[in-house]
Design a protein around this motif. Sequence first.
Motif, PDB file in Angstrom:
ATOM      1  N   GLY A  31       0.786  -1.227   0.000  1.00 18.81           N
ATOM      2  CA  GLY A  31       0.000   0.000   0.000  1.00 18.81           C
ATOM      3  C   GLY A  31       0.815   1.272   0.000  1.00 18.81           C
ATOM      4  O   GLY A  31       0.314   2.339   0.386  1.00 18.81           O
ATOM      5  N   LEU A  32       2.066   1.196  -0.440  1.00 18.50           N
ATOM      6  CA  LEU A  32       2.907   2.387  -0.539  1.00 18.50           C
ATOM      7  C   LEU A  32       2.721   3.043  -1.901  1.00 18.50           C
ATOM      8  O   LEU A  32       2.354   2.390  -2.880  1.00 18.50           O
ATOM      9  CB  LEU A  32       4.378   2.027  -0.350  1.00 18.50           C
ATOM     10  CG  LEU A  32       4.773   1.346   0.957  1.00 18.50           C
ATOM     11  CD1 LEU A  32       6.270   1.032   0.944  1.00 18.50           C
ATOM     12  CD2 LEU A  32       4.419   2.203   2.158  1.00 18.50           C
ATOM     13  N   ALA A  33       2.994   4.333  -1.973  1.00 18.49           N
ATOM     14  CA  ALA A  33       3.018   4.999  -3.269  1.00 18.49           C
ATOM     15  C   ALA A  33       4.092   4.360  -4.139  1.00 18.49           C
ATOM     16  O   ALA A  33       5.054   3.759  -3.638  1.00 18.49           O
ATOM     17  CB  ALA A  33       3.300   6.487  -3.089  1.00 18.49           C
ATOM     18  N   ALA A  34       3.939   4.478  -5.443  1.00 16.79           N
ATOM     19  CA  ALA A  34       4.914   3.892  -6.361  1.00 16.79           C
ATOM     20  C   ALA A  34       6.315   4.371  -6.013  1.00 16.79           C
ATOM     21  O   ALA A  34       6.519   5.544  -5.659  1.00 16.79           O
ATOM     22  CB  ALA A  34       4.567   4.273  -7.797  1.00 16.79           C
ATOM     23  N   PRO A  35       7.310   3.485  -6.096  1.00 10.76           N
ATOM     24  CA  PRO A  35       8.673   3.851  -5.680  1.00 10.76           C
ATOM     25  C   PRO A  35       9.306   4.875  -6.607  1.00 10.76           C
ATOM     26  O   PRO A  35       8.812   5.146  -7.717  1.00 10.76           O
ATOM     27  CB  PRO A  35       9.418   2.518  -5.737  1.00 10.76           C
ATOM     28  CG  PRO A  35       8.678   1.719  -6.761  1.00 10.76           C
ATOM     29  CD  PRO A  35       7.235   2.108  -6.607  1.00 10.76           C
ATOM     30  N   LEU A  36      10.421   5.427  -6.143  1.00 14.29           N
ATOM     31  CA  LEU A  36      11.166   6.408  -6.919  1.00 14.29           C
ATOM     32  C   LEU A  36      12.395   5.736  -7.514  1.00 14.29           C
ATOM     33  O   LEU A  36      13.153   5.066  -6.820  1.00 14.29           O
ATOM     34  CB  LEU A  36      11.567   7.583  -6.018  1.00 14.29           C
ATOM     35  CG  LEU A  36      10.360   8.345  -5.455  1.00 14.29           C
ATOM     36  CD1 LEU A  36      10.782   9.239  -4.293  1.00 14.29           C
ATOM     37  CD2 LEU A  36       9.697   9.161  -6.535  1.00 14.29           C
ATOM     38  N   ASP A  37      12.579   5.930  -8.808  1.00 12.28           N
ATOM     39  CA  ASP A  37      13.631   5.232  -9.542  1.00 12.28           C
ATOM     40  C   ASP A  37      14.994   5.873  -9.303  1.00 12.28           C
ATOM     41  O   ASP A  37      15.110   7.048  -8.953  1.00 12.28           O
ATOM     42  CB  ASP A  37      13.301   5.242 -11.034  1.00 12.28           C
ATOM     43  CG  ASP A  37      13.932   4.077 -11.779  1.00 12.28           C
ATOM     44  OD1 ASP A  37      14.675   3.292 -11.174  1.00 12.28           O
ATOM     45  OD2 ASP A  37      13.653   3.948 -12.992  1.00 12.28           O
ATOM     46  N   ALA A  38      16.044   5.083  -9.547  1.00 12.45           N
ATOM     47  CA  ALA A  38      17.425   5.503  -9.291  1.00 12.45           C
ATOM     48  C   ALA A  38      17.850   6.624 -10.225  1.00 12.45           C
ATOM     49  O   ALA A  38      17.230   6.891 -11.257  1.00 12.45           O
ATOM     50  CB  ALA A  38      18.357   4.304  -9.449  1.00 12.45           C
ATOM     51  N   ILE A  39      18.938   7.254  -9.863  1.00  9.43           N
ATOM     52  CA  ILE A  39      19.473   8.359 -10.659  1.00  9.43           C
ATOM     53  C   ILE A  39      19.922   7.873 -12.032  1.00  9.43           C
ATOM     54  O   ILE A  39      20.245   6.707 -12.221  1.00  9.43           O
ATOM     55  CB  ILE A  39      20.655   9.031  -9.941  1.00  9.43           C
ATOM     56  CG1 ILE A  39      21.823   8.032  -9.790  1.00  9.43           C
ATOM     57  CG2 ILE A  39      20.235   9.589  -8.600  1.00  9.43           C
ATOM     58  CD1 ILE A  39      23.120   8.674  -9.348  1.00  9.43           C
ATOM     59  N   TYR A  40      19.943   8.808 -12.967  1.00  4.03           N
ATOM     60  CA  TYR A  40      20.536   8.604 -14.285  1.00  4.03           C
ATOM     61  C   TYR A  40      21.855   9.352 -14.248  1.00  4.03           C
ATOM     62  O   TYR A  40      21.889  10.575 -14.066  1.00  4.03           O
ATOM     63  CB  TYR A  40      19.610   9.141 -15.372  1.00  4.03           C
ATOM     64  CG  TYR A  40      20.079   8.897 -16.786  1.00  4.03           C
ATOM     65  CD1 TYR A  40      19.992   7.632 -17.363  1.00  4.03           C
ATOM     66  CD2 TYR A  40      20.597   9.942 -17.557  1.00  4.03           C
ATOM     67  CE1 TYR A  40      20.416   7.405 -18.669  1.00  4.03           C
ATOM     68  CE2 TYR A  40      21.018   9.723 -18.865  1.00  4.03           C
ATOM     69  CZ  TYR A  40      20.923   8.454 -19.420  1.00  4.03           C
ATOM     70  OH  TYR A  40      21.339   8.226 -20.711  1.00  4.03           O
ATOM     71  N   THR A  41      22.968   8.649 -14.398  1.00  9.57           N
ATOM     72  CA  THR A  41      24.271   9.225 -14.079  1.00  9.57           C
ATOM     73  C   THR A  41      24.792  10.228 -15.104  1.00  9.57           C
ATOM     74  O   THR A  41      25.635  11.061 -14.766  1.00  9.57           O
ATOM     75  CB  THR A  41      25.318   8.113 -13.909  1.00  9.57           C
ATOM     76  OG1 THR A  41      25.367   7.313 -15.098  1.00  9.57           O
ATOM     77  CG2 THR A  41      24.964   7.227 -12.723  1.00  9.57           C
TER      78      THR A  41
ATOM     79  N   GLY B 164       6.929   5.787  -9.830  1.00 15.67           N
ATOM     80  CA  GLY B 164       6.131   7.004  -9.736  1.00 15.67           C
ATOM     81  C   GLY B 164       6.925   8.276  -9.826  1.00 15.67           C
ATOM     82  O   GLY B 164       6.360   9.366  -9.795  1.00 15.67           O
ATOM     83  N   GLY B 165       8.251   8.175  -9.925  1.00 16.69           N
ATOM     84  CA  GLY B 165       9.073   9.366 -10.000  1.00 16.69           C
ATOM     85  C   GLY B 165      10.537   8.995 -10.066  1.00 16.69           C
ATOM     86  O   GLY B 165      10.895   7.815 -10.128  1.00 16.69           O
ATOM     87  N   PHE B 166      11.396  10.023 -10.008  1.00 19.06           N
ATOM     88  CA  PHE B 166      12.808   9.824 -10.292  1.00 19.06           C
ATOM     89  C   PHE B 166      13.679  10.662  -9.375  1.00 19.06           C
ATOM     90  O   PHE B 166      13.305  11.767  -8.962  1.00 19.06           O
ATOM     91  CB  PHE B 166      13.106  10.200 -11.747  1.00 19.06           C
ATOM     92  CG  PHE B 166      12.037   9.751 -12.693  1.00 19.06           C
ATOM     93  CD1 PHE B 166      11.919   8.421 -13.039  1.00 19.06           C
ATOM     94  CD2 PHE B 166      11.108  10.651 -13.184  1.00 19.06           C
ATOM     95  CE1 PHE B 166      10.907   7.991 -13.863  1.00 19.06           C
ATOM     96  CE2 PHE B 166      10.095  10.228 -14.021  1.00 19.06           C
ATOM     97  CZ  PHE B 166       9.990   8.898 -14.361  1.00 19.06           C
ATOM     98  N   LEU B 167      14.863  10.150  -9.087  1.00 18.34           N
ATOM     99  CA  LEU B 167      15.873  10.877  -8.331  1.00 18.34           C
ATOM    100  C   LEU B 167      16.816  11.553  -9.313  1.00 18.34           C
ATOM    101  O   LEU B 167      17.271  10.933 -10.283  1.00 18.34           O
ATOM    102  CB  LEU B 167      16.647   9.914  -7.429  1.00 18.34           C
ATOM    103  CG  LEU B 167      15.784   9.122  -6.436  1.00 18.34           C
ATOM    104  CD1 LEU B 167      16.615   8.048  -5.747  1.00 18.34           C
ATOM    105  CD2 LEU B 167      15.165  10.059  -5.407  1.00 18.34           C
TER     106      LEU B 167
END
Length: 280
Positions: A180-190, A211-214
Amino acid sequence: MDINALQTLLFVPANRPERFDKALASGADAIIIDLEDAVPAAEKDAACTNLSGWLDKQPPNSVLVRINGTGSPWFTQDCSLCRSPAVAAIVVPKAEDPEALKELAHITEKPLLPFVESALAFTRLNEIAAASGVARLLFGKLDLALDLGMDYPPPAGEPLDESAFLFARSQLVMCSRVHGLAAPLDAIYTAIHDPKGLTAYARQGMRLGFGGFLLIHPAQVAPAQQALAPTSAQISWARHILEAEQRVKGAVVAVSGNMVDTPVMARARRIMESASGMLK
C-alpha cells in the motif's frame, strides 16, 4: 509536502549551502539535502551545523534530508537535525534492518524513504516496506551494482544498459503495491547532460510502474518532467479508447485491431487524467 505525490527529487550536497536555494528554485518537486555520500568525512560536522542553521529559516515540511547510516559516527547528530520542522521526511541510505527503521521513525517522528540498494535489502524487501514509518521506497542502483559485482556503470562514451536492473526495479514496484505504498522512486541517471537519454530512461521507469525519479543536477529536471507528461501518441490512443468505450458502454471492443477491455479503458482514463493535470 505530500510525500506520495512527489515525482522529481533533486539531490544537493549538504556541504554546498550556496546551492540550497538554487535547488529549491529548480522546478523539482522537492530537494534532498545529502549529508551522506555527497559530503567528505572531514566536512560532515560542519555541513550538519550549517544545514541546521539554514533549516531554522525554512518553512515547515519544505525539504528532505539524507542522513548518514546507522553505523556511522554522524548518525545521532543527523537524527537530531532531522527533528527540525522544515524536514518533511528522512531519506535513509543502505536500509537493510526493518527494526532499525522502526526505531528511527520513532526517534525522529518523521516519515522515512529508505534506499533499497543491496542484496540483503532485497531479501528483506517485504519487511522493509512493512516497517512502521516507511512512506516510500527508493532504488539505489549504484550501490547495488557494487554489492553484486556488476559491470556497471560502463566507461564514458559507452551506452548505459539498464537491463541488468530490470528484476530489481520490478521487485520494488510490486512490493510497494502489495504494502500500500506509493509507487517507488527510480534511481538516478548518471549522465548529467544527456536529456534524451534521461527522458528514455525515465519513460522506461514509468512503464515498469515507478512514480518518479531521483535527480542529481538541475539540468535533469526539465527532461524528467517531460518524461512524466503523456506523449501526443498516448493521448491520441487514449481518446480513441474512451470514444470506443462510450459507444459500447464498457463492453469489450476492438480498437485498431486490438482487444480493449476494462483494464485498458482504465489505463486510457489514467492517461487523460494525467494530461489534464499537467495543464493545470
